[in-house]
Design a protein around this motif. Structure first.
Motif, PDB file in Angstrom:
ATOM      1  N   THR B 343      28.486  11.010 -21.829  1.00 46.26           N
ATOM      2  CA  THR B 343      28.337   9.815 -21.002  1.00 46.26           C
ATOM      3  C   THR B 343      28.388  10.168 -19.525  1.00 46.26           C
ATOM      4  OG1 THR B 343      29.448   8.511 -22.711  1.00 46.26           O
ATOM      5  CG2 THR B 343      29.272   7.524 -20.532  1.00 46.26           C
ATOM      6  N   GLU B 344      29.372  10.990 -19.146  1.00 44.51           N
ATOM      7  CA  GLU B 344      29.511  11.342 -17.737  1.00 44.51           C
ATOM      8  C   GLU B 344      28.274  12.064 -17.232  1.00 44.51           C
ATOM      9  OE1 GLU B 344      34.388  11.452 -17.415  1.00 44.51           O
ATOM     10  OE2 GLU B 344      33.316  13.339 -17.728  1.00 44.51           O
ATOM     11  N   TYR B 345      27.744  12.979 -18.031  1.00 43.70           N
ATOM     12  CA  TYR B 345      26.519  13.652 -17.612  1.00 43.70           C
ATOM     13  C   TYR B 345      25.340  12.694 -17.576  1.00 43.70           C
ATOM     14  CZ  TYR B 345      28.525  18.304 -17.599  1.00 43.70           C
ATOM     15  OH  TYR B 345      29.270  19.406 -17.292  1.00 43.70           O
ATOM     16  N   SER B 346      25.296  11.752 -18.513  1.00 47.32           N
ATOM     17  CA  SER B 346      24.145  10.841 -18.550  1.00 47.32           C
ATOM     18  C   SER B 346      24.091   9.973 -17.301  1.00 47.32           C
ATOM     19  CB  SER B 346      24.161   9.982 -19.818  1.00 47.32           C
ATOM     20  OG  SER B 346      25.071   8.910 -19.690  1.00 47.32           O
ATOM     21  N   VAL B 347      25.253   9.531 -16.778  1.00 49.22           N
ATOM     22  CA  VAL B 347      25.188   8.675 -15.590  1.00 49.22           C
ATOM     23  C   VAL B 347      24.794   9.474 -14.358  1.00 49.22           C
ATOM     24  CG1 VAL B 347      26.781   6.939 -16.471  1.00 49.22           C
ATOM     25  CG2 VAL B 347      27.673   8.772 -15.070  1.00 49.22           C
ATOM     26  N   VAL B 348      25.273  10.729 -14.268  1.00 51.56           N
ATOM     27  CA  VAL B 348      24.900  11.528 -13.104  1.00 51.56           C
ATOM     28  C   VAL B 348      23.414  11.883 -13.150  1.00 51.56           C
ATOM     29  CG1 VAL B 348      25.289  13.672 -11.861  1.00 51.56           C
ATOM     30  CG2 VAL B 348      27.218  12.440 -12.829  1.00 51.56           C
ATOM     31  N   PHE B 349      22.918  12.270 -14.322  1.00 50.89           N
ATOM     32  CA  PHE B 349      21.500  12.580 -14.424  1.00 50.89           C
ATOM     33  C   PHE B 349      20.640  11.334 -14.267  1.00 50.89           C
ATOM     34  CE2 PHE B 349      21.246  16.959 -14.738  1.00 50.89           C
ATOM     35  CZ  PHE B 349      22.271  17.458 -15.534  1.00 50.89           C
ATOM     36  N   SER B 350      21.184  10.177 -14.652  1.00 45.68           N
ATOM     37  CA  SER B 350      20.470   8.928 -14.368  1.00 45.68           C
ATOM     38  C   SER B 350      20.262   8.789 -12.876  1.00 45.68           C
ATOM     39  CB  SER B 350      21.259   7.719 -14.866  1.00 45.68           C
ATOM     40  OG  SER B 350      21.256   7.662 -16.258  1.00 45.68           O
ATOM     41  N   ALA B 351      21.311   9.081 -12.112  1.00 48.55           N
ATOM     42  CA  ALA B 351      21.198   8.981 -10.661  1.00 48.55           C
ATOM     43  C   ALA B 351      20.132   9.949 -10.146  1.00 48.55           C
ATOM     44  CB  ALA B 351      22.547   9.265  -9.998  1.00 48.55           C
ATOM     45  N   VAL B 352      20.080  11.154 -10.727  1.00 49.88           N
ATOM     46  CA  VAL B 352      19.078  12.130 -10.295  1.00 49.88           C
ATOM     47  C   VAL B 352      17.669  11.624 -10.589  1.00 49.88           C
ATOM     48  CG1 VAL B 352      18.190  14.464 -10.653  1.00 49.88           C
ATOM     49  CG2 VAL B 352      20.644  14.079 -10.625  1.00 49.88           C
ATOM     50  N   ALA B 353      17.509  10.958 -11.722  1.00 47.90           N
ATOM     51  CA  ALA B 353      16.177  10.507 -12.136  1.00 47.90           C
ATOM     52  C   ALA B 353      15.771   9.190 -11.492  1.00 47.90           C
ATOM     53  CB  ALA B 353      16.131  10.360 -13.649  1.00 47.90           C
ATOM     54  N   LEU B 354      16.710   8.501 -10.831  1.00 48.86           N
ATOM     55  CA  LEU B 354      16.398   7.166 -10.312  1.00 48.86           C
ATOM     56  C   LEU B 354      15.143   7.085  -9.428  1.00 48.86           C
ATOM     57  CD1 LEU B 354      19.906   5.594  -9.585  1.00 48.86           C
ATOM     58  CD2 LEU B 354      18.179   4.758 -11.157  1.00 48.86           C
ATOM     59  N   PRO B 355      14.991   7.937  -8.438  1.00 51.28           N
ATOM     60  CA  PRO B 355      13.793   7.777  -7.599  1.00 51.28           C
ATOM     61  C   PRO B 355      12.513   7.907  -8.425  1.00 51.28           C
ATOM     62  CG  PRO B 355      15.284   9.376  -6.634  1.00 51.28           C
ATOM     63  CD  PRO B 355      15.806   9.075  -7.989  1.00 51.28           C
ATOM     64  N   LEU B 356      12.499   8.888  -9.356  1.00 53.21           N
ATOM     65  CA  LEU B 356      11.320   9.098 -10.196  1.00 53.21           C
ATOM     66  C   LEU B 356      11.003   7.883 -11.035  1.00 53.21           C
ATOM     67  CD1 LEU B 356      11.532  12.622 -11.846  1.00 53.21           C
ATOM     68  CD2 LEU B 356       9.697  11.701 -10.445  1.00 53.21           C
ATOM     69  N   THR B 357      12.046   7.272 -11.605  1.00 49.64           N
ATOM     70  CA  THR B 357      11.765   6.189 -12.523  1.00 49.64           C
ATOM     71  C   THR B 357      11.514   4.871 -11.801  1.00 49.64           C
ATOM     72  OG1 THR B 357      14.143   5.883 -12.793  1.00 49.64           O
ATOM     73  CG2 THR B 357      13.031   7.180 -14.445  1.00 49.64           C
ATOM     74  N   TYR B 358      12.068   4.713 -10.598  1.00 49.96           N
ATOM     75  CA  TYR B 358      11.881   3.449  -9.891  1.00 49.96           C
ATOM     76  C   TYR B 358      10.632   3.424  -9.036  1.00 49.96           C
ATOM     77  CZ  TYR B 358      16.208   1.190 -11.283  1.00 49.96           C
ATOM     78  OH  TYR B 358      17.207   0.564 -11.992  1.00 49.96           O
ATOM     79  N   PHE B 359      10.126   4.593  -8.701  1.00 52.43           N
ATOM     80  CA  PHE B 359       8.924   4.639  -7.883  1.00 52.43           C
ATOM     81  C   PHE B 359       7.760   3.883  -8.526  1.00 52.43           C
ATOM     82  CE2 PHE B 359       6.110   5.972  -4.720  1.00 52.43           C
ATOM     83  CZ  PHE B 359       4.999   6.576  -5.277  1.00 52.43           C
ATOM     84  N   PRO B 360       7.486   4.110  -9.833  1.00 56.49           N
ATOM     85  CA  PRO B 360       6.381   3.373 -10.458  1.00 56.49           C
ATOM     86  C   PRO B 360       6.558   1.862 -10.402  1.00 56.49           C
ATOM     87  CG  PRO B 360       7.074   5.150 -11.891  1.00 56.49           C
ATOM     88  CD  PRO B 360       8.066   5.081 -10.789  1.00 56.49           C
ATOM     89  N   ILE B 361       7.796   1.386 -10.526  1.00 55.00           N
ATOM     90  CA  ILE B 361       8.016  -0.064 -10.489  1.00 55.00           C
ATOM     91  C   ILE B 361       7.540  -0.616  -9.162  1.00 55.00           C
ATOM     92  CG2 ILE B 361       9.675  -1.909 -10.898  1.00 55.00           C
ATOM     93  CD1 ILE B 361       9.788   0.133 -13.051  1.00 55.00           C
ATOM     94  N   LEU B 362       7.958   0.077  -8.093  1.00 59.42           N
ATOM     95  CA  LEU B 362       7.597  -0.366  -6.754  1.00 59.42           C
ATOM     96  C   LEU B 362       6.085  -0.387  -6.587  1.00 59.42           C
ATOM     97  CD1 LEU B 362       9.136  -1.219  -4.270  1.00 59.42           C
ATOM     98  CD2 LEU B 362       9.263   1.167  -3.563  1.00 59.42           C
ATOM     99  N   VAL B 363       5.441   0.675  -7.105  1.00 59.51           N
ATOM    100  CA  VAL B 363       3.989   0.771  -6.984  1.00 59.51           C
ATOM    101  C   VAL B 363       3.292  -0.323  -7.788  1.00 59.51           C
ATOM    102  CG1 VAL B 363       2.029   2.208  -7.642  1.00 59.51           C
ATOM    103  CG2 VAL B 363       3.974   3.235  -6.494  1.00 59.51           C
ATOM    104  N   VAL B 364       3.723  -0.491  -9.032  1.00 62.47           N
ATOM    105  CA  VAL B 364       3.078  -1.472  -9.901  1.00 62.47           C
ATOM    106  C   VAL B 364       3.219  -2.878  -9.348  1.00 62.47           C
ATOM    107  CG1 VAL B 364       3.086  -2.518 -12.189  1.00 62.47           C
ATOM    108  CG2 VAL B 364       3.459  -0.082 -11.941  1.00 62.47           C
TER     109      VAL B 364
END
Lengths: 138, 409, 149
Positions: B343-364
């Motif tokens: 769990t602890e690793y998943s939340v930190v890696f979520s933070a790392v992946a946030l820009p990648l995953t949120y960028f498409p939302i903004l674009v779409v």
């Protein structure tokens, strides 16, 4: 990799006194946390404010964590004589903590209230000593 | 009247569904070590997820399609594929953590070792994803998740000095015994826990599952703007409970059992009963969402039929993917890796992946092809860009801080 | 279907101009029943004859996406697919342009999915994986054909 070394029976290095006492402080702190957890859980069980399963699972988890923390520390090589003294002192405290936690586990499973009350007292003492040690080493 | 009930249901479901294993663990750990000095991160994170969830919900309601549909088109197959791999990796990690969380919660209920529970929990989960209607799934877990309100009640019952609490929250100070790098590491972890990437895939694909149309936008927005912040207060309640009970005793939270102890202190066995219902509902609900999110992302990238709104035979690849992910999760958990660590690793890696995953939302959300006149207005874009900047900073800082603090020790 | 100002211009014969055709790439293909078919992974281009190159069909599947993705990932995609595909010389799935009914943010076909398989004479390019998944795994689990509505 360190785990592999530990498993192979080697000792993990602590190159200087400062990093050894850092490890000692961390160990004392982690141990104090587990001891306090068991103490709180026992108090709650005594006051009938916690379900038995929940209490048992929590205490077992803390007991395992405490034993793992102790083991990790016991394979750290003390670099000098001062560290030797720290090691001896902390190992004593950890031993007392493990005894107290085991006694609490047994008392809780038997629902032995007088034993549980004694455990709460002993765990309190152990926690205080470990917290003092953490401050001293850190 | 029926409409009003529907809206209420949506909001309540959003509140109850907000908290997952990442929130449960991270908020409790942070509260036990940092008091309420990181409460501001939860607030920032909640606003952030509201901004992006609204965008992704709007995409679903207006275009009738999920967000990942457009990722490939906008980023090209290679960048799109890399984006997909990163998103799926993080979502899978979260999925594994959630199933681990279910097992830990049921262990607390039954006393049975969590490893024995893992296969059964995974099977039950798969069965729900196979058969149970989407809306029913959302409603049951969302409403049951409301049991976590017990943490807010516990805070009240513990009778804290509110002035002091508010002061500590608004004048954050790194507590004695913790370093600055660790403070910021946990700030990022908390941020990742609040702004879970899978939430937006799920929210937008879920909108398509529930057949949202433009007229449902208002309801979707209320779910987001009322439901998520109230859900965020549950996170803060978990943090405050840990701050009030664990911090003074020098207890650092490392297990799910410790997360609930403050409730026992405040409310006794009844409180724990509610907390356990809440734990199971939160982890089960989130496991459903992350499992589906993995399926949605991959299927939408490749153009496969996806969704629970068609029979499984009509979306075979989608369901095969979910089945394989579930089996993979069981395999990983049975290696006895600590689910809390996962769990602890998943939340930190979520933070790392946030820009990648949120960028498409903004674009779409800015694409008139999909959105017609419902493209992002100035407010949405300003907030979106500001948050994107914050996300990028957090993502870049996450791994160095992880190395420096040895994952938060 | 939205009234987007950027709708792809089409001539009466169903041909699509080359520049606009590039906008077909990576779009979702939806059949006449609203079911999702595939993504446009590549385009079949006819460079014979005079005049600019003409798009003649949509291509889909790893055989189409792999080469377009390029690089190591692309080659790996094609290699894996070749090994797993049941046919001797597998070809990418092909959808003729005249099957397109409308184009907005997605490509809408005039025919249902099953018709595509018939037209392709059993060519597994478009739906191969889906059919495999259905027959080998998913179709065998009880409740697979249960309609949720």
């Amino acid at each position: 990799m360190c785990a592999a070394l530990v498993l192979a029976g080697c000792v993990s290095p602590a190159p200087d006194e400062a990093s050894f006492s850092d490890k000692a402080a961390m160990t004392a702190g982690a141990a104090a946390s587990e001891v306090s957890t068991v103490r709180l859980t026992t108090q709650l069980l005594l006051a009938d404010r916690l379900q038995r399963n929940y209490g048992d699972v929590t205490i077992s988890a803390s007991e395992d964590a405490l034993s793992s923390v102790s083991q990790t520390f016991s394979v750290v090589q003390p670099p000098d004589k001062t560290s030797d003294a720290v090691r001896t002192e902390l190992e004593q405290l950890l031993g007392d903590a493990e005894d107290a936690v085991a006694a609490a586990r047994i008392a809780n499973r038997r629902d032995d209230h007088p034993a549980m009350r004694k455990a709460v007292h002993d765990l309190g003492k152990s926690a205080t000593q470990l917290q003092a040690a953490e401050k001293k080493y850190g | 009247m029926k409409r009003l009930l529907g809206v209420m249901l949506g909001i309540l479901t959003a509140i109850g569904g907000f908290v997952d294993i990442g929130d449960l663990v991270t908020n409790a750990v942070v509260g036990s070590r940092f008091g309420v000095s990181l409460a501001w991160v939860v607030v920032v994170g909640v606003v952030g997820i509201c901004v992006f969830a609204e965008m992704s919900g709007r995409v679903a309601a207006v275009s009738g399609r999920g967000t990942f549909d457009l990722v490939r088109e906008r980023l090209g197959p290679r960048a799109g594929l890399l984006n997909l791999l990163a998103s799926v990796a993080v979502t899978l990690l979260t999925f594994i953590a959630e199933i681990g969380g279910i097992a830990l919660a049921l262990e607390l209920v039954s006393g049975v070792n969590y490893l024995l529970i893992v296969p059964f929990a995974a099977f039950a989960l798969w069965l729900i994803l196979w058969r149970v209607k989407f809306v029913a799934m959302e409603n049951v877990f969302g409403l049951a998740g409301l049991a976590l309100v017990v943490f807010a009640v516990a805070v009240w019952q513990l009778g804290p000095d509110w002035e002091q609490l508010l002061h500590h929250a608004t004048h954050p100070v790194v507590p004695f015994g913790e370093g600055h790098p660790t403070y910021w590491y946990y700030a990022i972890a908390l941020f990742g826990a609040a702004m879970t990437p899978y939430e937006v895939f799920f929210f937008s694909s879920g909108g398509v599952e529930e057949k949202w149309r433009r007229k449902d936008l208002i309801e979707a927005r209320m779910n987001v703007f009322l439901g998520f912040p109230l859900g965020g207060t549950l996170s803060l309640a978990i943090m405050t409970c840990a701050a009030l009970v664990m911090l003074p005793r020098g207890i650092e939270v490392t297990t799910l059992g410790q997360v609930g102890l403050p409730v026992a202190v405040a409310l006794g066995k009844i409180g724990i009963a509610f907390a356990l219902v809440g734990f199971v509902a939160a982890t089960f609900g989130a496991a459903c969402e992350t499992g589906l999110a993995v399926g949605y992302s991959v299927a939408q990238f490749y153009g496969w039929q996806w969704g629970k709104y068609v029979s499984p035979a009509r979306a075979s690849r989608f369901h095969l993917l979910i089945l394989v992910s579930t089996l993979l999760a069981v395999a990983v958990l049975l290696t006895t890796v600590d689910p809390i660590k996962v769990t602890e690793y998943s939340v930190v890696f979520s933070a790392v992946a946030l820009p990648l995953t949120y960028f498409p939302i903004l674009v779409v959300a800015n694409d008139p092809d999909y959105m017609g006149p419902s493209v992002n207005g100035r407010l949405a874009n300003t907030l979106g860009v500001v948050y994107f900047f914050i996300l990028t900073v957090a993502a870049l800082a996450a791994l160095p801080l992880m190395l420096i603090t040895k994952a938060g020790q | 279907m939205s009234d987007s100002p950027d709708r792809v211009p089409r001539k009466a014969t169903g041909e699509v101009s080359y520049d606009a055709a590039l906008r077909l790439l990576d779009r979702q293909v939806i059949d006449s029943d609203g079911a999702f078919v595939c993504n446009v992974d590549d385009l079949e281009v006819d460079v014979s004859g005079t005049g600019p190159p003409r798009i003649t069909a949509l291509l889909t599947g790893p055989a189409a996406l792999g080469p377009r993705t390029g690089g190591f990932i692309g080659r790996w995609m094609v290699a894996t697919w070749r090994r797993l595909a049941p046919d001797q010389d597998p070809r990418p799935g092909r959808i003729d342009l005249h099957l397109i009914a409308d184009i907005d943010s997605a490509i809408h076909l005039a025919v249902p999915r099953r018709r595509l398989a018939e037209l392709a004479d059993g060519d597994k390019g478009i739906d191969g994986f889906e059919q495999w998944a259905r027959s080998v795994v998913i179709g065998r689990i009880p409740g697979a054909r249960h309609d949720p509505e």
